[in-house]
Scaffold this motif. Structure first.
Motif, PDB file in Angstrom:
ATOM      1  N   GLU A 210       0.846  -1.191   0.000  1.00 30.19           N
ATOM      2  CA  GLU A 210       0.000   0.000   0.000  1.00 30.19           C
ATOM      3  C   GLU A 210       0.885   1.246   0.000  1.00 30.19           C
ATOM      4  O   GLU A 210       1.839   1.343   0.760  1.00 30.19           O
ATOM      5  N   TYR A 211       0.558   2.191  -0.890  1.00 34.82           N
ATOM      6  CA  TYR A 211       1.301   3.450  -0.992  1.00 34.82           C
ATOM      7  C   TYR A 211       0.401   4.597  -0.537  1.00 34.82           C
ATOM      8  O   TYR A 211      -0.793   4.643  -0.875  1.00 34.82           O
ATOM      9  N   ASP A 212       0.998   5.524   0.217  1.00 37.64           N
ATOM     10  CA  ASP A 212       0.262   6.708   0.658  1.00 37.64           C
ATOM     11  C   ASP A 212       0.432   7.884  -0.291  1.00 37.64           C
ATOM     12  O   ASP A 212      -0.391   8.804  -0.299  1.00 37.64           O
ATOM     13  N   GLN A 213       1.511   7.879  -1.094  1.00 31.59           N
ATOM     14  CA  GLN A 213       1.776   8.989  -1.991  1.00 31.59           C
ATOM     15  C   GLN A 213       2.117   8.462  -3.374  1.00 31.59           C
ATOM     16  O   GLN A 213       2.466   7.279  -3.538  1.00 31.59           O
ATOM     17  N   CYS A 214       1.992   9.342  -4.352  1.00 29.45           N
ATOM     18  CA  CYS A 214       2.388   8.976  -5.702  1.00 29.45           C
ATOM     19  C   CYS A 214       3.057  10.173  -6.368  1.00 29.45           C
ATOM     20  O   CYS A 214       2.733  11.329  -6.071  1.00 29.45           O
ATOM     21  N   ARG A 215       3.988   9.891  -7.241  1.00 35.12           N
ATOM     22  CA  ARG A 215       4.762  10.928  -7.935  1.00 35.12           C
ATOM     23  C   ARG A 215       4.281  10.979  -9.372  1.00 35.12           C
ATOM     24  O   ARG A 215       4.360   9.993 -10.107  1.00 35.12           O
ATOM     25  N   ILE A 216       3.763  12.141  -9.749  1.00 39.49           N
ATOM     26  CA  ILE A 216       3.176  12.313 -11.079  1.00 39.49           C
ATOM     27  C   ILE A 216       4.061  13.255 -11.883  1.00 39.49           C
ATOM     28  O   ILE A 216       4.396  14.355 -11.425  1.00 39.49           O
ATOM     29  N   GLN A 217       4.441  12.812 -13.087  1.00 38.07           N
ATOM     30  CA  GLN A 217       5.152  13.665 -14.027  1.00 38.07           C
ATOM     31  C   GLN A 217       4.204  13.980 -15.183  1.00 38.07           C
ATOM     32  O   GLN A 217       3.634  13.075 -15.789  1.00 38.07           O
ATOM     33  N   VAL A 218       4.034  15.273 -15.458  1.00 36.64           N
ATOM     34  CA  VAL A 218       3.095  15.719 -16.496  1.00 36.64           C
ATOM     35  C   VAL A 218       3.901  16.376 -17.609  1.00 36.64           C
ATOM     36  O   VAL A 218       4.650  17.334 -17.363  1.00 36.64           O
ATOM     37  N   ARG A 219       3.746  15.885 -18.829  1.00 33.84           N
ATOM     38  CA  ARG A 219       4.433  16.438 -19.988  1.00 33.84           C
ATOM     39  C   ARG A 219       3.501  17.404 -20.710  1.00 33.84           C
ATOM     40  O   ARG A 219       2.369  17.052 -21.060  1.00 33.84           O
ATOM     41  N   LEU A 220       3.977  18.633 -20.909  1.00 36.14           N
ATOM     42  CA  LEU A 220       3.184  19.686 -21.516  1.00 36.14           C
ATOM     43  C   LEU A 220       3.361  19.676 -23.034  1.00 36.14           C
ATOM     44  O   LEU A 220       4.359  19.128 -23.554  1.00 36.14           O
ATOM     45  N   PRO A 221       2.452  20.279 -23.771  1.00 37.85           N
ATOM     46  CA  PRO A 221       2.558  20.279 -25.252  1.00 37.85           C
ATOM     47  C   PRO A 221       3.811  20.965 -25.769  1.00 37.85           C
ATOM     48  O   PRO A 221       4.284  20.635 -26.851  1.00 37.85           O
ATOM     49  N   ASP A 222       4.385  21.923 -24.997  1.00 36.85           N
ATOM     50  CA  ASP A 222       5.572  22.615 -25.484  1.00 36.85           C
ATOM     51  C   ASP A 222       6.868  21.853 -25.203  1.00 36.85           C
ATOM     52  O   ASP A 222       7.957  22.359 -25.468  1.00 36.85           O
ATOM     53  N   GLY A 223       6.771  20.648 -24.685  1.00 39.17           N
ATOM     54  CA  GLY A 223       7.952  19.826 -24.441  1.00 39.17           C
ATOM     55  C   GLY A 223       8.463  19.863 -23.006  1.00 39.17           C
ATOM     56  O   GLY A 223       9.278  19.024 -22.624  1.00 39.17           O
ATOM     57  N   THR A 224       8.033  20.838 -22.228  1.00 38.76           N
ATOM     58  CA  THR A 224       8.451  20.893 -20.821  1.00 38.76           C
ATOM     59  C   THR A 224       7.610  19.923 -19.998  1.00 38.76           C
ATOM     60  O   THR A 224       6.622  19.341 -20.488  1.00 38.76           O
ATOM     61  N   SER A 225       8.003  19.752 -18.754  1.00 36.43           N
ATOM     62  CA  SER A 225       7.294  18.811 -17.883  1.00 36.43           C
ATOM     63  C   SER A 225       7.182  19.392 -16.483  1.00 36.43           C
ATOM     64  O   SER A 225       7.977  20.235 -16.064  1.00 36.43           O
ATOM     65  N   LEU A 226       6.183  18.928 -15.767  1.00 33.59           N
ATOM     66  CA  LEU A 226       5.946  19.282 -14.363  1.00 33.59           C
ATOM     67  C   LEU A 226       5.950  18.008 -13.541  1.00 33.59           C
ATOM     68  O   LEU A 226       5.412  16.980 -13.977  1.00 33.59           O
ATOM     69  N   ARG A 247       1.194  25.766 -15.648  1.00 35.20           N
ATOM     70  CA  ARG A 247       1.665  25.776 -17.040  1.00 35.20           C
ATOM     71  C   ARG A 247       1.880  27.214 -17.490  1.00 35.20           C
ATOM     72  O   ARG A 247       1.278  28.151 -16.972  1.00 35.20           O
ATOM     73  N   GLY A 248       2.723  27.417 -18.430  1.00 36.12           N
ATOM     74  CA  GLY A 248       3.034  28.761 -18.899  1.00 36.12           C
ATOM     75  C   GLY A 248       1.917  29.335 -19.755  1.00 36.12           C
ATOM     76  O   GLY A 248       0.968  28.635 -20.161  1.00 36.12           O
ATOM     77  N   GLU A 249       2.045  30.662 -20.009  1.00 35.50           N
ATOM     78  CA  GLU A 249       1.080  31.333 -20.870  1.00 35.50           C
ATOM     79  C   GLU A 249       1.248  30.837 -22.312  1.00 35.50           C
ATOM     80  O   GLU A 249       2.361  30.723 -22.832  1.00 35.50           O
ATOM     81  N   GLU A 250       0.130  30.572 -22.958  1.00 34.98           N
ATOM     82  CA  GLU A 250       0.157  30.118 -24.345  1.00 34.98           C
ATOM     83  C   GLU A 250       0.050  31.308 -25.293  1.00 34.98           C
ATOM     84  O   GLU A 250      -0.491  32.365 -24.915  1.00 34.98           O
ATOM     85  N   PRO A 251       0.556  31.194 -26.508  1.00 38.70           N
ATOM     86  CA  PRO A 251       0.426  32.291 -27.485  1.00 38.70           C
ATOM     87  C   PRO A 251      -1.044  32.601 -27.724  1.00 38.70           C
ATOM     88  O   PRO A 251      -1.873  31.714 -27.836  1.00 38.70           O
ATOM     89  N   GLY A 252      -1.362  33.853 -27.784  1.00 39.15           N
ATOM     90  CA  GLY A 252      -2.749  34.261 -27.963  1.00 39.15           C
ATOM     91  C   GLY A 252      -3.373  34.766 -26.695  1.00 39.15           C
ATOM     92  O   GLY A 252      -4.421  35.393 -26.716  1.00 39.15           O
ATOM     93  N   GLY A 253      -2.719  34.527 -25.536  1.00 38.86           N
ATOM     94  CA  GLY A 253      -3.205  35.083 -24.269  1.00 38.86           C
ATOM     95  C   GLY A 253      -4.239  34.234 -23.580  1.00 38.86           C
ATOM     96  O   GLY A 253      -4.467  34.392 -22.397  1.00 38.86           O
ATOM     97  N   GLY A 254      -4.911  33.286 -24.236  1.00 40.61           N
ATOM     98  CA  GLY A 254      -5.952  32.499 -23.586  1.00 40.61           C
ATOM     99  C   GLY A 254      -5.415  31.187 -23.076  1.00 40.61           C
ATOM    100  O   GLY A 254      -4.400  30.679 -23.538  1.00 40.61           O
TER     101      GLY A 254
END
Length: 297
Positions: A210-226, A247-254
């Motif tokens: 049983e695990y109490d925590q989990c480590r999540i890596q999220v890959r963003l469309p611009d190639g960076t990750s969180l 996540r960072g600001e995307e082109p176009g402001g929205g």
């Protein structure tokens, strides 16, 4: 004429004439010792040198001399003729006795002041002990209030967790009732029931950890990750909210809403999956998710 002898003795000892006369008058002309006591006790008074309002002769219980009533008299007046004449030896002996008396009074005064200082020190220590006890009681009260506040916060946290669990159970029941057991639309079960496995004398089934925590890596469309660590019982919506906030600001402001995908096996998580715990979705102890832009409908 004893008061005149006492007055001269006090003057010989160094007391000012006005102060000596005032001391003799206010002590009722009871002698040099009483006058000296008064002088020692009132030497620091601001009005010690102010003259008396009542004539000195009336305070001493006698009429004012003729010099006070009719002006100054010459050297041959009655007051001057009645004044006792002391020899030099008598004057020295009287001065010696007066100095010894002054020294005695000074010692008595120093002893009294020392006793008073000791009493003030005892009082100061007693007040310090009382203040220290009061400060300790205050600290104990603060610690007790802090402990009560922690217990209250813990009870509120447990109650909040219980409400979340109840809401998840209600949502699961509503989804099961809505989809009616359909294979294509019903979310996958939390954990498959293991079938009967033939027992082997040489191999024991592994114990599930049983695990109490989990480590999540999220890959963003611009190639960076969180990368972030979440509790195993947190909902997938918490991961999506973390991605939207960081996540960072995307082109176009929205900022478009995001959709989470699993890498392998590839799977798109639905809105119903957002309310399910990470442990139930099989993302424990670690997982890699992909963020894809959700096309507006």
């Amino acid at each position: 004429m004893a008061e005149l002898t006492a007055l001269e003795s006090l003057i010989e000892m160094g007391f000012p004439r006005g102060r000596a006369e005032k001391a003799l008058a206010l002590t009722g002309n009871q002698g040099i010792e009483a006058a000296m006591d008064w002088l020692m006790e009132h030497e620091d008074d601001p009005d010690v040198d102010e003259p008396l309002e009542t004539p000195l002769g009336h305070i001493l219980g006698r009429e004012p001399p003729s010099s006070e009533q009719g002006g100054l008299e010459g050297p041959g007046s009655a007051a001057g003729e009645g004044k006792p004449i002391l020899s030099e030896e008598e004057r020295q002996e009287q001065t010696k006795r007066m100095l010894e008396l002054v020294a005695q009074k000074q010692r008595e005064r120093e002893e009294r002041e020392e006793r008073e200082a000791l009493e003030r020190e005892r009082q100061r220590r007693r007040q310090g002990q009382e203040l220290s006890a009061a400060r300790q009681r205050l600290q104990e009260d603060e610690m007790r209030r802090a402990a009560e506040e922690r217990r209250r916060e813990k009870a509120e946290e447990l109650a909040a967790r219980q409400r979340v669990r109840e809401k998840i159970e209600r949502d699961k029941a509503e989804r099961a009732k809505k989809y009616g057991g359909s294979v294509g639309s019903q979310p996958p079960p939390s954990a498959p029931e293991p079938g009967p496995v033939p027992s082997s004398p040489s191999q024991e089934p592994p114990t599930k950890r049983e695990y109490d925590q989990c480590r999540i890596q999220v890959r963003l469309p611009d190639g960076t990750s969180l990368t972030q660590t979440f509790r195993a019982r947190e909902q997938l919506a918490a991961v999506r909210l973390y991605v939207e906030l960081h996540r960072g600001e995307e082109p176009g402001g929205g900022q478009d809403p995001v959709q989470l995908l699993s890498g392998f096996p590839r799977r798109a998580f639905s809105e119903a999956d957002m309310e399910r715990p990470l442990q139930e979705l099989g993302l424990v102890p670690s997982a890699v998710l992909i963020v894809a832009k959700k096309c507006p409908s």
